[in-house]
Scaffold this motif. Structure first.
Motif, short mmCIF file in Angstrom:
data_model
loop_
_atom_site.label_atom_id
_atom_site.label_comp_id
_atom_site.label_asym_id
_atom_site.label_seq_id
_atom_site.Cartn_x
_atom_site.Cartn_y
_atom_site.Cartn_z
N THR A 97 -2.93 4.67 -8.78
CA THR A 97 -4.35 4.71 -8.44
C THR A 97 -5.11 3.50 -8.97
O THR A 97 -6.24 3.25 -8.56
N HIS B 226 2.15 7.17 -6.53
CA HIS B 226 0.94 7.77 -7.11
C HIS B 226 0.15 6.79 -7.98
O HIS B 226 -0.48 7.18 -8.96
N LYS C 38 1.01 4.12 -2.99
CA LYS C 38 0.67 5.53 -2.71
C LYS C 38 1.86 6.45 -2.96
O LYS C 38 1.69 7.53 -3.52
N GLU D 30 0.84 -1.21 0.00
CA GLU D 30 0.00 0.00 0.00
C GLU D 30 0.87 1.26 0.00
O GLU D 30 0.64 2.19 -0.78
#
Length: 154
Positions: free
Chosen positions: A86, A84, A81, A77
Motif C-alpha cells: 500500500t 498487498h 497489489k 501495479e
C-alpha cells in the motif's frame, strides 16, 4: 512501516547516467543515499523493486520498462497489489522524468507514495527557447511541482 505493506522502488540507477552527454548533475550523493536506504530495507527484509537495474539478489524484483513511468507496460501495479503493498518509497534517476512520472502514477493509483529527495537527482536542461536551467533548479522545480507524494530526506 510494516514489512507486509511497503516497497522501496529504485528507478534507473544505471551506469549509463555516468556519461558526460547528460551534462551537469546535482546531488552527487544520490547513489550513496540510495545505497543506505537499500541496506536498511534489506536488513529489515522489506520488499525492494529495481526498475531497469540488474540486481544479483534473487529476493529483489527487477522490472524493465520502455517509457518514463515504471507502471506503463510493466507488471509493477499488479505485483504491488498482489503482494498487498500500500506504500511506495521511490528513489532513483532522474527527478523530472522517470521519478516524477512514477510518483504521479503511484499516487493516482492510490498508493501512499513517498519520494526521498536526496536519493534522487537531475541533470541541467534547456527549454524550448534554448534557455539553460541548472540541475539544482530542475531538481527543485520537479519537487515543487508535486502533489502526488510526500517528500522526505534520508
Amino acid at each position: 512501516m510494516d514489512k507486509e505493506n511497503n516497497a522501496l522502488i529504485i528507478i534507473d540507477v544505471q551506469k549509463a547516467f555516468d556519461d558526460k552527454k547528460w551534462g551537469d548533475r546535482n546531488n552527487l550523493s544520490a547513489e550513496e543515499n540510495i545505497s543506505k536506504i537499500l541496506t536498511l530495507w534489506r536488513k529489515k527484509g522489506w520488499q525492494v523493486i529495481h526498475i531497469q537495474h540488474m540486481s544479483e539478489n534473487p529476493e529483489e524484483v527487477i522490472i524493465t520498462k520502455k517509457v518514463n513511468s515504471s507502471f506503463i507496460g510493466t507488471n509493477l501495479e499488479e505485483f504491488l497489489k498482489l503482494n498487498h503493498i500500500t506504500t511506495t518509497v521511490i528513489t532513483g534517476l532522474t527527478t523530472p522524468h522517470c521519478v516524477s512520472t512514477t510518483i504521479r502514477m503511484s499516487g493516482n493509483l492510490g498508493f501512499n507514495t513517498y519520494l526521498i529527495s536526496d536519493a534522487t537527482a537531475a541533470f541541467g536542461l534547456k527549454d524550448q527557447n534554448d534557455n539553460y536551467f541548472d540541475a539544482d533548479t530542475i531538481h527543485n522545480t520537479s519537487l515543487a511541482n508535486n502533489s502526488f507524494a510526500t517528500i522526505g530526506t534520508l
